[in-house]
Design a protein around this motif. Structure first.
Motif, short mmCIF file in Angstrom:
data_model
loop_
_atom_site.label_atom_id
_atom_site.label_comp_id
_atom_site.label_asym_id
_atom_site.label_seq_id
_atom_site.Cartn_x
_atom_site.Cartn_y
_atom_site.Cartn_z
N LEU A 52 19.26 66.05 46.73
CA LEU A 52 19.39 66.31 45.20
C LEU A 52 19.29 67.63 44.93
O LEU A 52 18.33 68.26 45.28
CB LEU A 52 18.68 65.05 44.41
CG LEU A 52 18.99 63.75 44.63
CD1 LEU A 52 17.79 63.00 43.70
CD2 LEU A 52 20.32 63.35 44.32
N ALA A 60 20.45 59.06 42.50
CA ALA A 60 20.71 58.57 43.75
C ALA A 60 19.97 57.22 43.69
O ALA A 60 18.88 57.11 42.90
CB ALA A 60 20.27 59.25 44.89
N MET A 102 20.38 57.51 56.01
CA MET A 102 20.90 58.87 55.82
C MET A 102 20.05 59.40 54.64
O MET A 102 20.09 58.91 53.67
CB MET A 102 22.32 58.97 55.49
CG MET A 102 22.71 60.41 55.40
SD MET A 102 24.48 60.51 55.14
CE MET A 102 24.72 62.13 54.73
N THR A 103 19.58 60.69 54.82
CA THR A 103 18.84 61.40 53.83
C THR A 103 19.82 61.91 52.39
O THR A 103 20.59 62.65 52.96
CB THR A 103 17.68 62.39 53.94
OG1 THR A 103 16.78 61.83 55.11
CG2 THR A 103 16.94 63.00 53.10
N THR A 104 19.46 61.70 51.24
CA THR A 104 20.22 62.36 50.21
C THR A 104 19.29 63.63 49.59
O THR A 104 18.09 63.24 49.41
CB THR A 104 20.32 61.30 49.05
OG1 THR A 104 21.30 60.27 49.57
CG2 THR A 104 21.09 62.15 47.91
N LYS A 111 16.85 53.75 40.14
CA LYS A 111 17.48 55.10 40.72
C LYS A 111 16.34 55.94 40.81
O LYS A 111 15.41 55.84 40.07
CB LYS A 111 18.57 55.55 40.01
CG LYS A 111 19.69 54.21 39.87
CD LYS A 111 20.91 54.83 39.09
CE LYS A 111 21.89 55.63 39.94
NZ LYS A 111 23.20 56.21 39.15
N VAL A 155 15.52 60.16 49.85
CA VAL A 155 15.94 61.27 49.03
C VAL A 155 14.66 62.47 49.28
O VAL A 155 13.54 62.37 49.21
CB VAL A 155 15.86 60.92 47.34
CG1 VAL A 155 16.54 61.96 46.65
CG2 VAL A 155 16.81 59.81 47.69
#
Length: 395
Positions: free
Chosen positions: A5, A11, A1-3, A143, A117
């Motif tokens: 920001l 992340a 799943m793509t985050t 991160k 991300v």
């Protein structure tokens, strides 16, 4: 799943190796800086960009075949003491700003290509360079943070801010000679040796405007002159001297063509002298290295290459099995295939006990220009077939 920001957000990274791609409606130059806990580089070698594409644990990938400029970070290969890698973007057009053309960072798993991300900074105005994201260590884990900090003085402003010595100005004229003193100076103890400072990073792209270019390992040169492609056909010449004590060394030069996904498309080598209907042509096998000049040559008609070909990697193998420590004066050079004029030269000054070496690469940029980078990395491989995987990893 793509985050997704927003500015200041962070992340966790689900992969130890990530590629940060940065895209915008305008041409960009993407760079990476390795920073200590103090927020500074240890030396100018920690600045990874178009003129110095390889650093410890960090590599620069030029735009090619629709793939944008990118920085790949291998967190497991970063040196001890490096706590952060910042990824920056600057505009290729010196007079342009980011106003209305905010770049987007896409962070991918470097091994699978999976998008992890994304981040697009809020609206920008007069900025000409940007710290886009940072990959940082926190509590033993890595991160990514969305930064979006702009600079109005371009990449030089960012580099200087993080401790890089930048020198884009012409060298000062030499000092006039001093007249001889009338009296002998008193004898003094010899001064302590001083470690010379690192060569300042040049933010000017190296082109063929000033003529022949001599590359060092990791150095790059654009095959442009006066802002335009200089030539459509080049010849890569590779040479070496045979070993002493009556031993012959059968080295084989090859050219491996890759697509934008680093998949092999074709290989020109002594078993297949012509590919792409002659767009890449090999001169034939030299079994000993005897004779003056280039021992093997590969001619590339850049305009005749299929659109899918985005990178060419030139490799040399010891088919007879001897190590490169038995080889003298190995080099590669790029020539104008029409006039024979030497344009670029890279001499291997050191050797390793291996049977293969990746000499250099030619990469097609998103703009269509070709850039040559000297590599000089050794691997254990006796044939071009065995060089495909390591060569692709170095694109």
């Amino acid at each position: 799943m793509t985050t997704v920001l927003t500015q200041g957000g962070n992340a966790p990274l689900a992969s130890a190796r990530v590629t940060v791609e940065v895209t915008a409606p305008k041409a960009l130059d993407v760079s990476g800086l390795l920073l200590t806990e103090a927020g500074k580089v240890r030396s100018d070698a920690d600045f990874v960009f178009f003129n110095a594409p390889n650093g410890p644990g960090v590599t620069h990938r030029p735009a090619a075949g629709g793939a944008p400029d990118a920085i790949t970070v291998d967190t497991g290969a970063l040196p001890a003491g490096i706590e952060k890698v910042v990824v920056t973007a600057s505009l290729d057009d010196a007079g342009a700003t980011f106003a209305g053309t905010e770049p987007t960072a896409t962070i991918r798993n470097a091994d699978t290509g999976e998008v992890l991300v994304t981040f697009t900074p809020p609206r920008l105005t007069r900025e000409t360079a940007l710290v886009v994201v940072e990959v940082y260590r926190r509590g033993g884990a890595w991160k990514v943070r969305a930064v979006g900090q702009g600079y109005a003085d371009g990449l030089a402003g960012i580099a200087t801010d993080f401790g890089v010595t930048v020198d884009d100005s012409p060298a000062p004229p030499p000092a006039p000679p001093q007249s001889a003193p009338t009296q002998a100076a008193p004898t003094k103890a010899p001064p302590k040796p001083v470690t010379p400072p690192a060569v300042p990073a040049s933010l000017t792209k190296v082109t063929l405007d000033k003529g022949r270019v001599s590359l060092t390992k990791g150095g790059s040169v654009s095959l442009e002159k006066n802002g335009k492609p200089f030539l459509a056909a080049v010849r890569m010449g590779l040479g070496w001297e045979p070993a002493g004590r009556g031993r012959n060394i059968d080295l084989d030069a090859s050219c491996i063509a890759f697509d934008a996904q680093r998949n092999k498309v074709e290989t020109a080598w002594f078993m297949k002298l012509s590919v792409f209907n002659g767009a890449i042509a090999h001169s034939g096998d030299n079994l000993t290295g005897e004779g003056a000049g280039d021992d093997e040559a590969i001619t590339v008609h850049l305009d005749g290459l299929p659109a899918e070909v985005c990178g060419l990697v030139f490799v040399v193998n010891s088919f007879s099995g001897q190590k490169f420590t038995d080889v003298k004066n190995a080099y590669c050079r790029l020539l104008d295939a029409g006039s024979g004029q030497e344009l670029v030269r890279f001499d291997l000054t050191t050797s390793e006990p291996s049977t293969g070496v990746v000499m250099c690469k030619l990469v097609r940029q998103y703009s269509g220009e070709w850039v040559m980078t000297a590599i000089g990395e050794y691997v254990n491989a006796k044939t071009a077939r065995a060089m495909v995987k390591p060569a692709g990893a170095m694109l």
